[in-house]
Write an enzyme that holds these catalytic residues in place. Sequence first.
Site, PDB file in Angstrom:
ATOM      1  N   ASP A  16       0.860  -1.169   0.000  1.00 16.74           N
ATOM      2  CA  ASP A  16       0.000   0.000   0.000  1.00 16.74           C
ATOM      3  C   ASP A  16       0.911   1.238   0.000  1.00 16.74           C
ATOM      4  O   ASP A  16       2.032   1.185   0.505  1.00 16.74           O
ATOM      5  CB  ASP A  16      -0.876  -0.048   1.259  1.00 16.74           C
ATOM      6  CG  ASP A  16      -1.685   1.207   1.434  1.00 16.74           C
ATOM      7  OD1 ASP A  16      -2.336   1.632   0.468  1.00 16.74           O
ATOM      8  OD2 ASP A  16      -1.668   1.759   2.553  1.00 16.74           O
ATOM      9  N   ASP A  18      -0.141   5.010   0.682  1.00 18.45           N
ATOM     10  CA  ASP A  18      -0.434   6.021   1.695  1.00 18.45           C
ATOM     11  C   ASP A  18      -0.394   5.403   3.093  1.00 18.45           C
ATOM     12  O   ASP A  18      -1.168   4.497   3.396  1.00 18.45           O
ATOM     13  CB  ASP A  18      -1.843   6.566   1.424  1.00 18.45           C
ATOM     14  CG  ASP A  18      -1.933   8.063   1.587  1.00 18.45           C
ATOM     15  OD1 ASP A  18      -0.972   8.661   2.080  1.00 18.45           O
ATOM     16  OD2 ASP A  18      -2.968   8.620   1.224  1.00 18.45           O
TER      17      ASP A  18
HETATM   18 MG   LIG Z   1      -2.899   3.242   3.250  1.00 16.15          MG
END
Ligand SMILES: [Mg+2]
Length: 267
Positions: A16, A18
């Site tokens: 992922d 962010d």
């Molecule tokens: Mg995230």
Amino acid sequence: MAIAPFVDGYDQLILDLDGCVYVGEESTPGAVETLDELRGAGKRIAFVTNDPRRSGEEYVRKLWGLGIRASLADVVTVGGAMQHLLAETRTGRTAFVIGTAAMCRHVADAGLKLLNGTDLASRADVVVVAGTDDLVYDDLRNAVLSVRRGAELLGTSRDPTYPMPDGLWPGTGALLAAVEYGSGAQATIVGKPEPGLIRTALERLGAGRTLVVGDRLDADVAAAARAGLDAALVLSGGTTAAEAEAADDPRPLVVAENLATLALRQG
Ligand SMILES: [Mg+2]
């Protein structure tokens, strides 16, 4: 530095962005070195993001700006996934979009007629809700009117927040909640926790033992579970240690402070 034994058991990682690789405009502590080490050890890396505000090209530029090598094929975005879904099933329909210019381009490129800024904005066939820093009441009104008139409601995610240096900012889910509450409808979600982004990343990486790493239980860990993959949770984004501790279903295999402490042998 060597790869930590747990992570070394995998051939490839789906990360992922962010809250895992960066927060705001800063990489998470040690993330740049960690990615170099992982790639140096022959691990294949893909990035996935529920953040619909930027195009794939913009994420590639952002990663290079942080000192992380990435090509367009390495980054799977929810905007790209939305475009793919719309192009397969809804070409020729009209759409109203709550989202950035990048998301409007995805919808137009899928072959839908964008009604944003026209007199017909409240009479769209399809309403797409994606995160944006630029929200006005007219957008909520056009979305709610369209859905109440029968439009289909699609959302990029239900993520309530995204991590920024000064705390958690309202995310796509907060905007979507306003449209759902006003319209009484429930959106179909394209991003995590639906497994589509993870599956696309897996198709690009190829076969191998795969670990998903993210900062949200309800998005990253849940999407990994639905895709049948192992997941690790990092605490550098939207989840606290107490929340991770209380996690029951889905539960990550491992919880770490950040990507570096997860992936590199400590001490
Ligand atoms: Mg995230």
